[in-house]
Every structure is written in C-alpha cells, then in structure tokens.
Design a protein around this motif. Sequence first.
Motif, short mmCIF file in Angstrom:
data_model
loop_
_atom_site.label_atom_id
_atom_site.label_comp_id
_atom_site.label_asym_id
_atom_site.label_seq_id
_atom_site.Cartn_x
_atom_site.Cartn_y
_atom_site.Cartn_z
N THR A 191 0.85 -1.02 0.23
CA THR A 191 -0.09 0.22 -0.35
C THR A 191 0.95 1.26 -0.38
O THR A 191 2.20 1.35 0.30
CB THR A 191 -0.87 0.07 1.58
OG1 THR A 191 -0.58 0.51 2.42
CG2 THR A 191 -1.71 -1.30 1.36
N PHE A 203 -2.35 8.24 -0.71
CA PHE A 203 -2.83 9.05 -1.73
C PHE A 203 -2.94 10.21 -1.00
O PHE A 203 -3.36 10.53 -0.16
CB PHE A 203 -4.04 8.46 -2.02
CG PHE A 203 -4.25 9.31 -3.59
CD1 PHE A 203 -4.33 8.81 -4.82
CD2 PHE A 203 -5.00 10.51 -3.49
CE1 PHE A 203 -5.10 9.15 -5.92
CE2 PHE A 203 -6.19 11.09 -4.36
CZ PHE A 203 -5.95 10.17 -5.58
N LEU A 216 -1.50 -0.52 -3.65
CA LEU A 216 -0.53 -0.08 -5.57
C LEU A 216 -1.05 -0.32 -6.20
O LEU A 216 -0.35 -0.14 -7.34
CB LEU A 216 0.74 0.05 -4.93
CG LEU A 216 1.69 0.61 -3.77
CD1 LEU A 216 3.06 0.51 -2.99
CD2 LEU A 216 0.90 2.13 -4.06
N GLU A 217 -1.51 -1.94 -6.06
CA GLU A 217 -2.19 -2.75 -7.68
C GLU A 217 -3.32 -2.45 -8.62
O GLU A 217 -4.24 -1.90 -9.19
CB GLU A 217 -2.29 -3.78 -7.76
CG GLU A 217 -0.67 -4.22 -6.84
CD GLU A 217 0.89 -4.04 -7.82
OE1 GLU A 217 0.13 -4.16 -9.07
OE2 GLU A 217 1.87 -4.06 -6.72
N GLU A 218 -3.77 -1.45 -7.28
CA GLU A 218 -5.67 -1.08 -7.88
C GLU A 218 -5.91 0.31 -9.14
O GLU A 218 -4.71 0.75 -8.68
CB GLU A 218 -5.74 -0.32 -6.42
CG GLU A 218 -7.56 0.08 -6.59
CD GLU A 218 -8.71 -0.42 -5.22
OE1 GLU A 218 -9.05 0.73 -5.31
OE2 GLU A 218 -7.39 -0.01 -4.32
N VAL A 224 0.74 9.34 -5.23
CA VAL A 224 0.96 8.28 -4.65
C VAL A 224 2.10 7.99 -3.68
O VAL A 224 3.46 8.25 -4.27
CB VAL A 224 -0.32 7.15 -4.79
CG1 VAL A 224 0.87 6.25 -3.48
CG2 VAL A 224 -0.74 6.68 -4.96
N THR A 284 5.34 6.04 -0.36
CA THR A 284 5.33 5.22 -0.19
C THR A 284 4.56 5.17 1.17
O THR A 284 4.46 3.96 2.04
CB THR A 284 7.12 4.68 0.02
OG1 THR A 284 7.65 6.16 0.47
CG2 THR A 284 7.37 4.26 -0.81
N VAL A 299 5.41 7.17 -5.37
CA VAL A 299 4.93 5.58 -5.75
C VAL A 299 4.56 6.01 -7.56
O VAL A 299 3.00 7.41 -7.83
CB VAL A 299 4.38 5.09 -5.02
CG1 VAL A 299 5.13 3.59 -5.81
CG2 VAL A 299 5.29 5.17 -4.41
N ILE A 338 1.37 5.36 -9.23
CA ILE A 338 0.21 3.11 -9.46
C ILE A 338 -0.05 3.66 -11.13
O ILE A 338 0.11 4.86 -11.63
CB ILE A 338 -0.84 4.33 -8.22
CG1 ILE A 338 -0.72 5.97 -8.37
CG2 ILE A 338 -0.20 3.95 -7.70
CD1 ILE A 338 -2.38 6.07 -7.80
#
Lengths: 251, 152
Positions: A5, A8, A50-52, A84, A86, B47, B49
């Motif tokens: 995760t 955001f 992070l994959e969403e 986003v 870390t 990051v 995304i």
Amino acid sequence: MAEETGLFIYGIVPSDVEPTPDAEGVGSPAGEVVAIRYDDLAALVSEVGLEEPMGRPADLTAYETLLDGTAAVAPVLPVRFGTVVTGPDAVEDLLAAHRDEFAAALAELEDRLQYTVHGRFDERAMLGGFLAENPDAAALAQQVRGRPEAESREQRIRLGEMISQGVELRREAENAALIDALTPYAVAHVARPPSSELDAVNVAFLVAGDAEEDFIRTVEDFAEQRRELIRMRLLGPLAAYDFVGAHQLAE
Amino acid sequence: MSIVTTSAGQAEGGALERGGASGLADVVETVLDKGVVIDAQVTVGVVGIPLVEINARVVVASIETYLKFAEMTDRLDITPKEGGGLSGLVGDVTGAARQVTSGLGQTVGEAGGAVRELGGTAGELGRTAAGTVNEATGRRPERPRRRRDEGR
C-alpha cells in the motif's frame, strides 16, 4: 492484505484542519482520510493499494468532494490526482522540503474559493443567428441540407468551417465580456480551454469571501442577459484547482 | 465561511444553473491535470500507480467539428421543440424551449434526419447513464472540520 500500500495525497492544508471520521477517500472500499502533520502544515491522505487501478469515476468524485468540502472551511492546495507516496515519512519529507512554498500558497488562498463559470451555446439559437447574419453560409447550408455526407462533404466542411470561425469569434467575445464583468469581484481568473465545440464561456475565478455575493449576482445577470443563447452554469464553490500549478514546486 | 448552498439546480426562473460539479464530465474537467505536481525526480518516496486513462481534451477545430456543425444545420428546423438537440436529455434546465426559425427551406431527407436523431439520443442516454451511476456511487461525505472554526 498482502498487497503493498501507499498513501494517496489529496491536498495540503494548514495543520489545524481535521478530516471528519466519515470522510471517504478514493479506492474500493473507500479509504479513510487522515491528516499527516508537519509544523503548521498537513497533508490529507488515505491508504491505497498500489496495484489497484486508480481513476474510476468514484475515485475522481471522492477526490473532488473531499477537496471542495475542505475548501469551504479552510484553504487547501489540491495535489494532482494520482499522487501516491510510500508512507507517512515520505509525506513529512515532502511537507518539510516545501514548507515555505506551501505555507505561502495557503496564505494566498485564505478565505478564497474557486468558481468556474461555464456556458454552452444553445445549438439552434447559435446556428440560427449565425446563418441569419451570414447569407453565404445560409446558402451553403441550404445546398447541403438533407444530402448524404458522402456527396456533399466538401461543402459541408466549408460550411462547418465558417460556422466554427463564427462560434470561435463569439466565444472570444463572450469570454472577454464575462471576464470584464467579473473582474471587479475576483482576485484572479484563468480562461479554460473549451470543452466542446459549442462552448460559449469557460473561465475559472478565484473569489474572496466578502465578494462572493456580488460575484454570484453578476454571473446571474450575465446569464439572464443571454438566456436565449447560452446555457450558463456556475460550478462551485470549489477548491482552487486552477490557481495552483506545477510552477509552485519549481526548484 | 461559505454563504452559498451547493445544492444543484437553479433559482426559480433564473437563467443560471447552480451547483457543484455534477456528473463525470464536470468532475473530470474540474480536477484532471490540475493541482500541485510532486515531481518523483526531486522528491523521494513518490510511487507510480496505474491510472485509468481518461482523456478530457477536446479538439474544437477539426474536420470532424466542421462536419458536426454542418450536420447541426441539417436539423435546425426539424428538431422537435423539446427534448431534442444536444442538451435535451441531460436536462436543459434553462427552462423555456427555444425555437429558432432559420428561414431555410423545410425540405429534408427524412430518413437521414431520423437516423441522426436516433444517434444523438443514444449518445445522450449513454452520458446520462454514466452520470447516474456516478451519482449513485458518489456519496457526499461530511466536510472536514477546522479546529480553529470551533473557537471563532
């Protein structure tokens, strides 16, 4: 919950801003919005996987709802959708590294809100008026009328170009008139690019709290004077999306 | 601070439609590509995304636009007073239906006209549906509070 995760970031606010417990963030299920503080600043953030994939309609709406709601009670610098980091440490680093710029930008937005004035030409009123004033275009319109595009394409393009130029001129005039009328009640304005071929006006204004009533009344008058020609809309109060930009982080 | 209600709609008889950004098109146009950019090159911890691709940019001077304008003149006289045109189904709240008489002939390829109207309607319905879904999921959470406000 093995998924990685991140946080955001919605926006930067003064550190005394407190998200309400039911504030809903982006993601599915909606993330809980919290403030991460550094000195006199805070960032409104929520956790995301992070994959969403991000950017579904509900995400954009959640982002805007949170920022607009915040802007109504405190100055807020929107951070570009999709930013986003870390974790909390990265947020603090970010606030620390840009503390002075953020603080100065927030001070500028104190008690100021964005309103976006958007107007769209009524198709029939606009075209009818244009053809009435332009006999050449009217004659061309009569020639292509009802004929399939394949056999009248050249003429259609010529007609369309004439109309397009007419609409463009009218759009410029209407935007100028709108800015003229509202300049006394706005701190700043940004002309926005047209969002459709029938756009009449599209301008973002930064308005101080004590000028809000006069500003809105003036927009109402402007709309009233054009009610047959333009469908006018007033969006806001909004966070000052059009009045913060990349330049603010220029090194 | 805010003295303005954000409920959608307009004052009785007013020509100005009021409200927050409603519907996906408004939201996209309001927020996309705006806001402070935090540069991953300079700031540690940013990051990347996956972002759903949304293209909000519209080119308003192109052959396609020209053809669209020409097509609009085709339907100038044949569009029914209400419910037609670009904004009929999405809710043309400016009230009174407006009619413009262009003074052009009434002869029109009826089949062609009908097909165009159907196309337009389908497009509008699609957009309305998207807006509705959006509103259905986009509940409005309570606004953040400001500590300072409580002491004011």
